[in-house]
Design a protein around this motif. Structure first.
Motif, mmCIF file in Angstrom:
data_model
loop_
_atom_site.group_PDB
_atom_site.id
_atom_site.type_symbol
_atom_site.label_atom_id
_atom_site.label_comp_id
_atom_site.label_asym_id
_atom_site.label_seq_id
_atom_site.Cartn_x
_atom_site.Cartn_y
_atom_site.Cartn_z
ATOM 1 N N VAL A 107 0.860 -1.181 0.000
ATOM 2 C CA VAL A 107 0.000 0.000 0.000
ATOM 3 C C VAL A 107 0.900 1.235 0.000
ATOM 4 C CG1 VAL A 107 -1.817 1.260 1.212
ATOM 5 C CG2 VAL A 107 -1.788 -1.251 1.254
ATOM 6 N N THR A 108 0.712 2.084 -1.011
ATOM 7 C CA THR A 108 1.541 3.284 -1.144
ATOM 8 C C THR A 108 0.670 4.524 -1.045
ATOM 9 O OG1 THR A 108 3.032 2.076 -2.618
ATOM 10 C CG2 THR A 108 3.244 4.479 -2.557
ATOM 11 N N PHE B 276 4.719 12.174 2.042
ATOM 12 C CA PHE B 276 4.342 12.070 3.448
ATOM 13 C C PHE B 276 5.571 11.657 4.261
ATOM 14 C CE2 PHE B 276 -0.124 11.056 1.911
ATOM 15 C CZ PHE B 276 -0.667 12.247 2.376
ATOM 16 N N VAL B 277 5.741 12.258 5.419
ATOM 17 C CA VAL B 277 6.814 11.860 6.330
ATOM 18 C C VAL B 277 6.256 11.229 7.600
ATOM 19 C CG1 VAL B 277 8.421 13.580 5.447
ATOM 20 C CG2 VAL B 277 6.921 14.171 7.368
ATOM 21 N N PRO C 185 2.102 2.613 10.490
ATOM 22 C CA PRO C 185 2.543 4.015 10.417
ATOM 23 C C PRO C 185 3.225 4.309 9.084
ATOM 24 C CG PRO C 185 4.094 2.739 11.700
ATOM 25 C CD PRO C 185 2.962 1.800 11.368
ATOM 26 N N ILE C 186 3.181 5.565 8.685
ATOM 27 C CA ILE C 186 3.925 6.021 7.510
ATOM 28 C C ILE C 186 5.307 6.451 7.977
ATOM 29 C CG2 ILE C 186 4.047 7.749 5.677
ATOM 30 C CD1 ILE C 186 0.992 7.859 5.735
ATOM 31 N N THR C 187 6.332 5.747 7.513
ATOM 32 C CA THR C 187 7.699 6.045 7.935
ATOM 33 C C THR C 187 8.639 6.274 6.763
ATOM 34 O OG1 THR C 187 8.311 3.704 7.962
ATOM 35 C CG2 THR C 187 7.392 4.631 9.999
ATOM 36 N N GLY C 188 8.159 6.067 5.548
ATOM 37 C CA GLY C 188 9.010 6.105 4.370
ATOM 38 C C GLY C 188 9.375 4.726 3.879
ATOM 39 N N ALA C 189 9.241 3.717 4.739
ATOM 40 C CA ALA C 189 9.500 2.333 4.343
ATOM 41 C C ALA C 189 8.263 1.762 3.650
ATOM 42 C CB ALA C 189 9.858 1.496 5.572
ATOM 43 N N THR D 175 3.122 16.148 5.483
ATOM 44 C CA THR D 175 4.422 16.415 4.880
ATOM 45 C C THR D 175 5.309 17.115 5.900
ATOM 46 O OG1 THR D 175 3.549 18.495 3.993
ATOM 47 C CG2 THR D 175 3.482 16.576 2.541
ATOM 48 N N ALA D 176 6.601 17.238 5.571
ATOM 49 C CA ALA D 176 7.536 17.859 6.509
ATOM 50 C C ALA D 176 7.197 19.314 6.779
ATOM 51 C CB ALA D 176 8.965 17.746 5.969
#
Length: 362
Positions: A180-181, A192-193, A206-210, A230-231
């Motif tokens: 899932v992206t 997203f960060v 969680p969204i972590t970048g992985a 986002t950051a």
């Protein structure tokens, strides 16, 4: 006109030329004042929205000037100063050409700057940051000596996100691990960060970048949701429906005669089991030829209802030949396929079986 920085005591040679003979050339040399905002202390106040231009060829770095983390070679720099009148995300973008590096710092003195965002020269993305009302931000626009040129930058309120969700595969089964992206849908191309993906079956990640992966335990339609940031502090949500559907039949038995003679016709029995959905199943019988490839010798189609523990028999008959006797055996392969939506049978490995009959001449 060409502009270069001359160092005291250094001799420079200037080559002049023209494409066609147009007469005498006249050359004039003169000093060019540095960029008015060359030094940190002379940073030009800017506002949102706003557009600002200048020339980095007449810019330089001050002794001990802070260098950006993403573009440390960018030494031809000018400075801008920005104090938001309200809190909101702000973008700073180079409008044309190669694009200088843009770095945003928080702070009011060169010794106490904190980097907020950094975009290297040539990246062509804007710098984006969460501008807090009343805080002072320093914007450094810079490039290296070889690439320094005219620049044109624009400050604007950063647009809202338009998130969406990508899944692979997009038609999964319970045997698939689904990736899932979450996409931001950001015109400024920021990811997203942080945030969360909810898979619709009670689980989340969680969204972590992985990469985010998940396996569903049962067929069904699941509402997949994402909430992310986002950051620079912009947030967004998205949702979509993912259908999990598993079609899976299996060859449970493949009974071939243990031995046979030439010209003898014997029965071959294939059994198919199915516990998920009613299916139209095609079973194909192959024989290994003398050339080493499988050739079809029979095919049958039946409706196989979904019923755990039940087997549907596909009967075949085969007449053994002199070629089988010459080889001493006949090698068979049977393959089952289903008429189901893509991707078809979820576990094709259990749809193929092999069998052998010993054959003699008489």
């Amino acid at each position: 006109a060409a502009t270069f920085r001359a160092t005291a005591g250094t001799t420079y040679h200037v080559l002049l030329g023209q494409q066609f003979n147009q007469g005498d050339l006249t050359v004039a040399f003169g000093t060019v004042p540095p960029a008015p905002n060359d030094d940190f202390a002379d940073g030009v106040p800017v506002s949102v929205p706003g557009r600002y231009s200048g020339d980095l060829t007449v810019a330089s770095a001050e002794p001990g000037e802070v260098r950006p983390s993403c573009d440390p070679a960018a030494e031809r720099s000018v400075w801008f100063r920005f104090t938001p009148d309200r809190t909101r995300p702000v973008s700073v973008q180079a409008l044309a050409g190669w694009g200088p590096g843009i770095t945003v710092y928080r702070g009011t003195s060169p010794a106490a700057l904190s980097e907020v965002d950094c975009v290297a020269s040539g990246d062509r993305r804007p710098a984006v940051f969460a501008g807090v009302a009343g805080e002072t931000y320093q914007i450094r626009v810079a490039d290296d000596a070889d690439a320094a040129s005219l620049y044109d930058i624009e400050l604007a309120a950063a647009p809202p996100l338009s998130p969406w969700i990508g899944t692979y595969p997009d038609t999964p089964t319970v045997y698939d691990e689904v990736t899932v992206t979450p996409y931001t849908g950001d015109p400024l191309r920021r990811d997203f960060v942080s945030g969360e993906v909810r898979f619709g079956d009670g689980a989340s990640a969680p969204i972590t970048g992985a990469p985010i992966k998940h396996r569903y335990a049962a067929d069904g339609e699941y509402r997949v949701e994402v909430t992310g940031s986002t950051a620079d502090g912009r947030t967004g949500t998205a949702a979509g429906t993912l259908k999990v559907e598993t079609h899976d039949v299996a060859l449970s038995d493949f009974v071939v005669p243990a031995k046979a003679r030439v010209d003898e016709t014997k029965q071959i029995k294939v059994s198919v089991s199915n516990a998920r959905y009613d299916e139209t199943v095609t079973v194909t019988l192959y024989r290994l030829s003398e050339q080493g490839y499988y050739q079809q010798v029979g095919q049958a189609e039946q409706w196989v209802p979904a019923q755990a523990g039940r087997k549907v028999v596909f009967p075949f008959a085969y007449t053994y030949t002199a070629a089988d006797a010459a080889a001493g055996k006949t090698s068979f392969k049977v393959v089952a396929s289903i008429d189901a939506p893509y991707p078809g049978d979820a576990r094709p490995a259990d749809n193929e079986l092999l069998g052998t009959t010993a054959v003699r001449a008489g």
